[in-house]
Design a protein around this motif. Structure first.
Motif, PDB file in Angstrom:
ATOM      1  N   VAL A 120     -75.563  14.195 -52.349  1.00 40.71           N
ATOM      2  CA  VAL A 120     -74.694  14.640 -53.446  1.00 40.71           C
ATOM      3  C   VAL A 120     -75.409  14.257 -54.729  1.00 40.71           C
ATOM      4  O   VAL A 120     -75.902  13.136 -54.826  1.00 40.71           O
TER       5      VAL A 120
ATOM      6  N   ILE B 137     -66.943  19.576 -51.012  1.00 35.61           N
ATOM      7  CA  ILE B 137     -67.355  18.512 -51.931  1.00 35.61           C
ATOM      8  C   ILE B 137     -66.308  18.262 -53.030  1.00 35.61           C
ATOM      9  O   ILE B 137     -66.029  17.120 -53.376  1.00 35.61           O
ATOM     10  N   PHE B 138     -65.766  19.354 -53.581  1.00 37.64           N
ATOM     11  CA  PHE B 138     -65.037  19.172 -54.851  1.00 37.64           C
ATOM     12  C   PHE B 138     -63.521  19.098 -54.755  1.00 37.64           C
ATOM     13  O   PHE B 138     -62.906  18.255 -55.407  1.00 37.64           O
TER      14      PHE B 138
ATOM     15  N   TYR C 259     -61.952  15.735 -53.264  1.00 36.53           N
ATOM     16  CA  TYR C 259     -62.366  14.563 -54.052  1.00 36.53           C
ATOM     17  C   TYR C 259     -61.647  14.584 -55.407  1.00 36.53           C
ATOM     18  O   TYR C 259     -61.106  13.578 -55.868  1.00 36.53           O
ATOM     19  N   THR C 260     -61.644  15.765 -56.031  1.00 35.40           N
ATOM     20  CA  THR C 260     -61.027  15.886 -57.354  1.00 35.40           C
ATOM     21  C   THR C 260     -59.513  15.661 -57.271  1.00 35.40           C
ATOM     22  O   THR C 260     -58.912  15.067 -58.176  1.00 35.40           O
TER      23      THR C 260
ATOM     24  N   GLN D  19     -59.258  11.935 -57.119  1.00 36.80           N
ATOM     25  CA  GLN D  19     -59.688  11.260 -58.349  1.00 36.80           C
ATOM     26  C   GLN D  19     -58.747  11.538 -59.518  1.00 36.80           C
ATOM     27  O   GLN D  19     -58.453  10.652 -60.301  1.00 36.80           O
ATOM     28  N   TRP D  20     -58.304  12.792 -59.620  1.00 41.38           N
ATOM     29  CA  TRP D  20     -57.550  13.194 -60.821  1.00 41.38           C
ATOM     30  C   TRP D  20     -56.121  13.631 -60.514  1.00 41.38           C
ATOM     31  O   TRP D  20     -55.336  13.856 -61.453  1.00 41.38           O
TER      32      TRP D  20
ATOM     33  N   THR E 140     -66.385  18.337 -63.513  1.00 38.28           N
ATOM     34  CA  THR E 140     -67.087  18.674 -62.261  1.00 38.28           C
ATOM     35  C   THR E 140     -68.526  19.110 -62.560  1.00 38.28           C
ATOM     36  O   THR E 140     -69.400  18.981 -61.703  1.00 38.28           O
TER      37      THR E 140
ATOM     38  N   ARG F 194     -70.530  17.533 -64.200  1.00 39.42           N
ATOM     39  CA  ARG F 194     -71.385  16.335 -64.153  1.00 39.42           C
ATOM     40  C   ARG F 194     -72.156  16.245 -62.834  1.00 39.42           C
ATOM     41  O   ARG F 194     -73.171  15.556 -62.751  1.00 39.42           O
ATOM     42  N   VAL F 195     -71.603  16.913 -61.807  1.00 39.74           N
ATOM     43  CA  VAL F 195     -72.230  16.829 -60.477  1.00 39.74           C
ATOM     44  C   VAL F 195     -72.513  18.270 -59.998  1.00 39.74           C
ATOM     45  O   VAL F 195     -71.903  18.750 -59.052  1.00 39.74           O
TER      46      VAL F 195
ATOM     47  N   TYR G 287     -79.364  11.263 -57.880  1.00 33.26           N
ATOM     48  CA  TYR G 287     -78.107  11.628 -58.548  1.00 33.26           C
ATOM     49  C   TYR G 287     -78.365  12.061 -59.983  1.00 33.26           C
ATOM     50  O   TYR G 287     -77.663  12.901 -60.517  1.00 33.26           O
TER      51      TYR G 287
ATOM     52  N   ASN H   1     -69.936   8.998 -50.911  1.00 32.20           N
ATOM     53  CA  ASN H   1     -68.681   9.646 -51.312  1.00 32.20           C
ATOM     54  C   ASN H   1     -67.953  10.160 -50.073  1.00 32.20           C
ATOM     55  O   ASN H   1     -68.596  10.636 -49.122  1.00 32.20           O
TER      56      ASN H   1
ATOM     57  N   PRO I   1     -65.330  12.830 -49.832  1.00 32.22           N
ATOM     58  CA  PRO I   1     -64.464  13.834 -50.465  1.00 32.22           C
ATOM     59  C   PRO I   1     -63.228  14.160 -49.627  1.00 32.22           C
ATOM     60  O   PRO I   1     -62.151  14.357 -50.171  1.00 32.22           O
TER      61      PRO I   1
ATOM     62  N   ARG J 210     -64.988   6.729 -52.848  1.00 31.72           N
ATOM     63  CA  ARG J 210     -66.372   6.359 -52.541  1.00 31.72           C
ATOM     64  C   ARG J 210     -66.478   4.882 -52.208  1.00 31.72           C
ATOM     65  O   ARG J 210     -65.609   4.086 -52.592  1.00 31.72           O
TER      66      ARG J 210
ATOM     67  N   TYR K 151     -60.285   6.245 -67.093  1.00 31.91           N
ATOM     68  CA  TYR K 151     -60.705   7.582 -67.529  1.00 31.91           C
ATOM     69  C   TYR K 151     -59.595   8.235 -68.354  1.00 31.91           C
ATOM     70  O   TYR K 151     -58.452   8.286 -67.897  1.00 31.91           O
TER      71      TYR K 151
END
Ligand code: FAD
Ligand code: UDP
Length: 385
Positions: free
Chosen positions: A95, A152-153, A156-157, A160-161, A173, A175-176, A186, A285, A287, A294, A331
């Motif tokens: 990742v 992946i997204f 996880y998102t 996270q959020w 997103t 950022r990755v 990374y 991670n 996801p 993570r 955040y």
């Protein structure tokens, strides 16, 4: 007594304190509610002697030579290139998702054809944000975009959020991004390194100056007051005629006048284990599995050779101001709705000529360490030099 009061002893506050004290000979008071300096970059040795990052893994990376040179006054460095794996369908793959991840997760012939398409469409070495890749009008690439989004997204998102990727600022997103490359790192920045004696030492070296006083364990609201009508300031009940540099929550400084801004918090669960190495890379991670996002193993960062190892699992959670287990705002939440509130605060802040807002929380920006050092140096040059 003081020329400038700085709220917050993270990078924003410490860089400005250092510049004001050394270059302008100002007397500076730095106030922080924590019992230590360093803000979220604070690291320390745990009970087993492992150098841990108390507020989550911090990896320094930058393309700004000026930032690297500035910080190099306060530390030596050890080269370090960060790698992250994602636990996807029972495998650990690089990742950001890259060509190696593609070949690990999809059948050979499909992976080969997708690799050619990606290179043809974007060029080798290009980074493509997932939300951009999803817009591509090509059936095969659309299949790949949906696959990466799902694996992946999206989950996880959500952890996270508490949101979908498309419901937060695309920069998050982005950022990755999907990386059309075999490079497993990374970050690709020119300067990537770990401070030889840890991050906290950098802050000690910055703040160790006879013109700088540091007041820890102190919520600014207990010692300082800003009158929102007149702009008058008081320190411990006496009028303060100097400058205020504020790096805490913008809505807290302005007493919630336009409502509370939402933040996202984390619960860090540290574990010390009797093995010498727990996982192959610094961060893995997860996801799609478990409630944490993570796991980070600190010995990969500190490169210590001692027995045993310490890991940390990150469990995202809502920020709650009055709950001591959830009241660290790691955040800002980057949505359109919050931006509208933020804009009102930023606009309001303009009427306070002696107040300067700098920092991740004060400006509500997703600043990395190098960004905030660059920003603090720019603020110093523009406003105080
Ligand atoms: P902070 O470090 O948050 O400092 C603000 C200070 O203000 C804090 O010490 C706080 O206690 C104090 N404060 C707040 N309210 C009050 C109050 N009421 N009274 C008194 N004091 C108060 N960046 C990277 O470059 N690489 C990484 O790998 C990386 N990893 C990260 C991982 C996580 C989990 C997080 C959350 C951030 C990460 N970052 C990383 C970003 C990095 O932490 C920030 O760029 C940096 O901390 C910003 O510095 P700052 O001074 O703006 O804020
Ligand atoms: N992200 C994701 N899956 C991953 C890594 C990141 O969905 O495996 C998304 C997620 O929304 C995350 C964002 O990309 O918040 C930025 O990730 P980064 O690693 O930069 O987050 P940070 O280290 O700042 O928490």
């Amino acid at each position: 007594m003081f020329d400038t009061i700085i709220i917050g002893a993270g990078f924003a506050g410490s860089v400005l304190a250092e510049c004001l004290a050394t270059q302008k000979k100002q007397r500076v008071l730095v106030i922080d509610k924590r019992q230590h300096i360093g803000g979220n970059c604070y690291d320390r040795f745990d009970d087993h002697g492992v150098l841990i990052h108390q507020y989550g893994p911090h990896l320094f990376h930058t393309n700004h030579k000026a930032v690297f040179d500035y910080l190099s006054q306060f530390t030596q460095w050890r080269p370090y290139q960060h790698e992250v794996l994602g636990f996807i369908d029972g495998q650990q793959v690089p990742v950001p998702f890259n060509l190696n991840s593609l070949h690990a997760l999809l059948p050979d012939s499909l992976a080969k054809s997708l690799e050619l398409k990606l290179i043809e469409r974007f060029g080798y070495g290009k980074k493509v944000p997932i939300l951009e890749l999803r817009k591509i009008d090509d059936a095969e690439l659309k299949f790949l975009a949906d696959f990466i989004y799902e694996k992946i997204f999206v989950h996880y998102t959500a952890k996270q959020w508490g949101k979908k990727p498309e419901d937060i600022d695309p920069e998050v997103t982005g950022r990755v991004p999907v990386f059309v490359s075999r490079d497993n790192r990374y970050f690709q920045d020119k300067y990537q390194a770990i401070p030889t004696h840890g991050y906290t030492r950098i802050f000690e070296n910055m703040l160790n100056h006879s013109n700088i006083s540091v007041m820890l364990n102190t919520d600014f609201k207990d010692v300082f007051h800003l009158d929102l009508d007149s702009g008058a300031m008081q320190l411990l009940g006496s009028e303060f005629k100097g400058e205020l540099i504020f790096t805490g929550l913008i809505d807290e400084l302005f007493q919630g006048r336009f409502g509370e801004l939402p933040y996202r918090s984390l619960n860090f669960q540290f574990e010390h284990l009797p093995c010498d190495q727990y996982q192959a890379k610094t961060t893995i991670n997860y996801p799609n599995d478990y409630d944490f996002t993570r796991i980070t193993e600190f010995k990969h960062i500190s490169q210590q050779t001692i027995a045993g190892t310490t890991i940390v699992k990150e469990f995202p959670q809502d920020f709650e101001r009055n709950n001591p287990l959830k009241n660290i705002p790691y955040y800002p939440v980057f949505t359109e709705e919050n931006k509208a509130i933020l804009d009102r605060y930023l606009n309001f802040s303009k009427k306070f000529e002696r107040v300067t807002l700098v920092g991740r929380l004060a400006e509500n920006r997703y600043y990395d360490m190098d960004d905030i050092v660059a920003r603090a140096l720019a603020v110093f040059a523009d406003k105080f030099a």
